[in-house]
Design an enzyme around this catalytic site. Sequence first.
Site, mmCIF file in Angstrom:
data_model
loop_
_atom_site.group_PDB
_atom_site.id
_atom_site.type_symbol
_atom_site.label_atom_id
_atom_site.label_comp_id
_atom_site.label_asym_id
_atom_site.label_seq_id
_atom_site.Cartn_x
_atom_site.Cartn_y
_atom_site.Cartn_z
ATOM 1 N N ASP A 34 -31.669 117.498 48.003
ATOM 2 C CA ASP A 34 -32.206 116.392 47.215
ATOM 3 C C ASP A 34 -31.137 115.362 46.867
ATOM 4 O O ASP A 34 -30.371 115.556 45.915
ATOM 5 C CB ASP A 34 -32.845 116.968 45.935
ATOM 6 C CG ASP A 34 -33.462 115.886 45.081
ATOM 7 O OD1 ASP A 34 -33.762 116.157 43.906
ATOM 8 O OD2 ASP A 34 -33.629 114.756 45.589
ATOM 9 N N SER A 198 -32.159 96.418 49.672
ATOM 10 C CA SER A 198 -32.615 95.809 50.923
ATOM 11 C C SER A 198 -33.021 94.370 50.606
ATOM 12 O O SER A 198 -33.760 94.152 49.641
ATOM 13 C CB SER A 198 -33.830 96.579 51.460
ATOM 14 O OG SER A 198 -34.604 95.778 52.342
#
Length: 331
Positions: A34, A198
């Site tokens: 994780d 992004s």
Amino acid sequence: TTGSASTTPESDDVEYLTSVSIGTPPQVLNMNFDTGSSDLWVFSTELPADEVNGQTLYDPSKSSTAQKLQGETWSITYGDGSTCGGDVYTDQVTVGSLTVKTQAVECADHVSKEFTEDTQNSGLFGLGFDNINTVMPDRQNTFFTNAKSGLDQPLFTADLKAGAPGTYSFGFIDKNAYVGKITYLPVDTSQGFWEFTSPGYLIASGKVQRVALQGIADTGTTLLLLPDQVVSDYYSSVSGAQYESSQAGYTFPCSQSSSLPDFTFVLNSSSAITVPGKYMTYAPTDSSGQTCFGSMQRNTGVGFSIFGDIAIKSAFVVFDGGNTRIGWAAK
Ligand SMILES: O=C([C@@H]1CCCNC1)N1CCCCC1
């Protein structure tokens, strides 16, 4: 040193499980790697029987290399509201051929029903940054932090696949695992995550939407969670798609599955990652198979986006701890 291990998806690629050896003689547990958290915790013999359902239990009393960390405890609440906690040992932990001799192994003495019901998952293997490790009063390091100085390169990679085993590698980049170039973005570690931005996205072959998507790469999250505006833009092109409050997400007729558009997130002016439309149908909402749940959902309440397994399995991802950056490549 280097090491790599195969990771196998559960049904619907809901999570990926990786074999980890703990202690002497080795106790082998399948764990959920994780990158969105930083505790290595395991189902243990300290759990009440009614909180265990099929998981493998780590028993520190059977390991000659286990040492109790006196007075240390841990307690974590994940974004989905699931919780667990317990006490802490150190022991030898091995992933593939890579061993950390003195790793904090957080033993659960209580877990919430979400973990009890996840029968094949015997613990979480945190690969986030150490500042969000929950051990008190002395915070502990992740396996990656402990291994990093000995690694050939201070990084690990995730090569997750749709419906097939993939690979987590430590200390090296497998040039055969990707095509083209790896594009790196800087990572902000202040919240403890592999957080990057992004600069935009596009749906199908449409125009680039210059909307900054600040988010985390989280191998422990199944889906792709994005701002409401982006998600409604995506589903506006899918016939019959709607936000279904009873399902707490966007659904659409499963008959539309083959026409879900690709979703591309931009990395820089010359590079992007495309999630193929075929990954954008997550699963039917019931056994009739009429209605399907989308793989892209709102990030409501999180405060940033989550690039979960839907995005990560669409790429080869480099978690570069030495340079605090994340690399993305097509494959
Ligand atoms: O609890 C989580 C996730 C849950 C799924 C597994 N990875 C960690 N967080 C990441 C997103 C922000 C809130 C905290």
